[in-house]
Design an enzyme around this catalytic site. Structure first.
Site, PDB file in Angstrom:
ATOM      1  CG  HIS A  26      -1.711  -1.128   1.262  1.00 10.68           C
ATOM      2  ND1 HIS A  26      -2.737  -1.307   0.326  1.00 10.68           N
ATOM      3  CD2 HIS A  26      -1.993  -1.753   2.453  1.00 10.68           C
ATOM      4  CE1 HIS A  26      -3.612  -2.138   0.649  1.00 10.68           C
ATOM      5  NE2 HIS A  26      -3.057  -2.666   1.717  1.00 10.68           N
ATOM      6  CG  ASP A  86      -2.698  -8.541   1.242  1.00  2.94           C
ATOM      7  OD1 ASP A  86      -1.866  -8.873   2.041  1.00  2.94           O
ATOM      8  OD2 ASP A  86      -3.659  -7.802   1.172  1.00  2.94           O
ATOM      9  CG  HIS A 145      -6.269  -5.401   2.414  1.00  6.50           C
ATOM     10  ND1 HIS A 145      -5.517  -6.429   3.119  1.00  6.50           N
ATOM     11  CD2 HIS A 145      -7.295  -4.907   3.046  1.00  6.50           C
ATOM     12  CE1 HIS A 145      -6.115  -6.254   4.117  1.00  6.50           C
ATOM     13  NE2 HIS A 145      -7.464  -5.671   4.105  1.00  6.50           N
ATOM     14  CG  ASP A 152      -4.532 -10.272   3.986  1.00 13.74           C
ATOM     15  OD1 ASP A 152      -4.412 -10.663   2.884  1.00 13.74           O
ATOM     16  OD2 ASP A 152      -4.279  -8.946   4.294  1.00 13.74           O
TER      17      ASP A 152
HETATM   18 ZN   LIG Z   1      -3.829  -7.346   3.125  1.00 12.11          ZN
END
Ligand SMILES: [Zn+2]
Length: 312
Positions: free
Chosen positions: A123, A160, A162, A247
């Site tokens: 990120h 991931d 996200h 995750d």
């Molecule tokens: Zn993540």
């Protein structure tokens, strides 16, 4: 064999009462030793990422600010991203591990490398920490592959849960580096719609696969397989990176896309297949998320075991 980057240094990034904390990795080394996997890996020593390498992705003022903020005792860089006194140094070692892995894999020391680092990176933006990430480890390493090693076809696969918004932004207009992200949608950080595809010469080299919560595992894996196959055929990568977050496991407290541990073996096999088809089998994976420590250990063990058994 595989090259494995892990170590107690990554426990020195202290975040207090936070899901991204040293407990995520505290037991993993022991776990890999017990299973025997750790014994058949190469454990290199490595150093922090150089300033020159960091600055290919991040702004100098941002790097300096993280350093001084951390050394003064730390706190929140932004609401989600906490640093302690040693976090700057640890973040440099995380990016440095990804760089060292890339250099060794490109030098032919091994085709498989796994970097069990924290803080995560995908990120992190040019001049902004975000979502537990300080420096974008995988982006710094991919820039090394293009700008130093001279590769012109690299693929980053981000599974991931996200969206890897920082990585996408870094390579948005760079046709040398393809980016495939599969992620929960709608979800943090809010980017990663299917119509985000890159720009300029790089239009079509970014592929986003947003997945609604409740989608079946079979559909998720089929979608991933098809998108990977098609982007890999287009890019024909000389090297593949995995932004390996775990995750999306069913038991993850902040992610959860319903995946089981064995699904990470399946996705690993798929990426290895693409690497064997185009990249001489070369894969560097860098840990991103995963916030249930025993489940994270299971997933890492599965990912590494699959790499070792199929990677040669
Ligand atoms: Zn993540």
């Amino acid at each position: 064999m595989a090259i494995l980057y892990s170590g107690k240094c990554f426990l020195r990034h202290q975040t207090g009462d936070h899901p991204e904390n040293p407990d995520r990795l505290a037991g993993i080394e022991q776990r890999l030793q017990r299973s025997g996997l750790g014994l058949i890996c190469m454990h290199p020593t490595w150093g922090p990422a150089s300033r020159e390498r960091l600055l290919r992705v991040h702004a100098p003022l941002y790097v300096d600010w993280v350093r001084s903020f951390s050394e003064m005792g730390g706190g929140p860089l932004e609401p989600d991203t906490i640093v302690g006194r040693e976090s700057y140094e640890v973040a440099l070692l995380a990016a440095g591990a990804a760089c060292d892995a890339t250099e060794r894999v490109l030098a032919g020391e091994d085709r498989q490398a796994l970097c069990l680092v924290r803080p995560p990176g995908h990120h992190a933006l040019v001049q902004e920490a975000m979502g537990f990430c300080i420096f974008n480890n995988v982006a710094v390493a991919a820039k090394l592959a293009t700008d130093e090693a001279g590769l012109d076809r690299v693929l980053i696969v981000d599974w991931d849960i996200h969206h890897g918004n920082g990585t996408q932004a870094t390579f948005w207009e760079d046709p040398r580096v393809g980016f495939l992200s599969i992620h929960r949608w709608p979800f943090f950080p809010g980017t990663g719609a299917a119509d985000e595809r890159g720009a300029g010469d790089a239009l079509g080299t970014t592929v986003n696969l947003p997945i609604e919560h409740g989608t079946s595992r079979r559909q998720i894996l089929a979608g991933f397989s098809a998108a990977l196959e098609s982007l890999a055929a287009k890019i024909r990568p000389q090297l593949i990176f995995i932004s390996a977050g775990f995750d999306s496991h069913r038991l993850d407290p902040i992610g959860d896309l319903g995946l089981e541990t064995e699904d990470f073996a399946t996705m690993t096999e798929m990426v290895l297949g693409a690497a064997q088809a185009y990249a001489g089998g070369r894969v560097v994976s860098v840990l991103e998320g995963g916030y249930n420590p025993p489940v994270l250990a299971d997933c890492i063990e599965t990912h590494l075991a699959t790499r070792i058994s199929l990677g040669h």
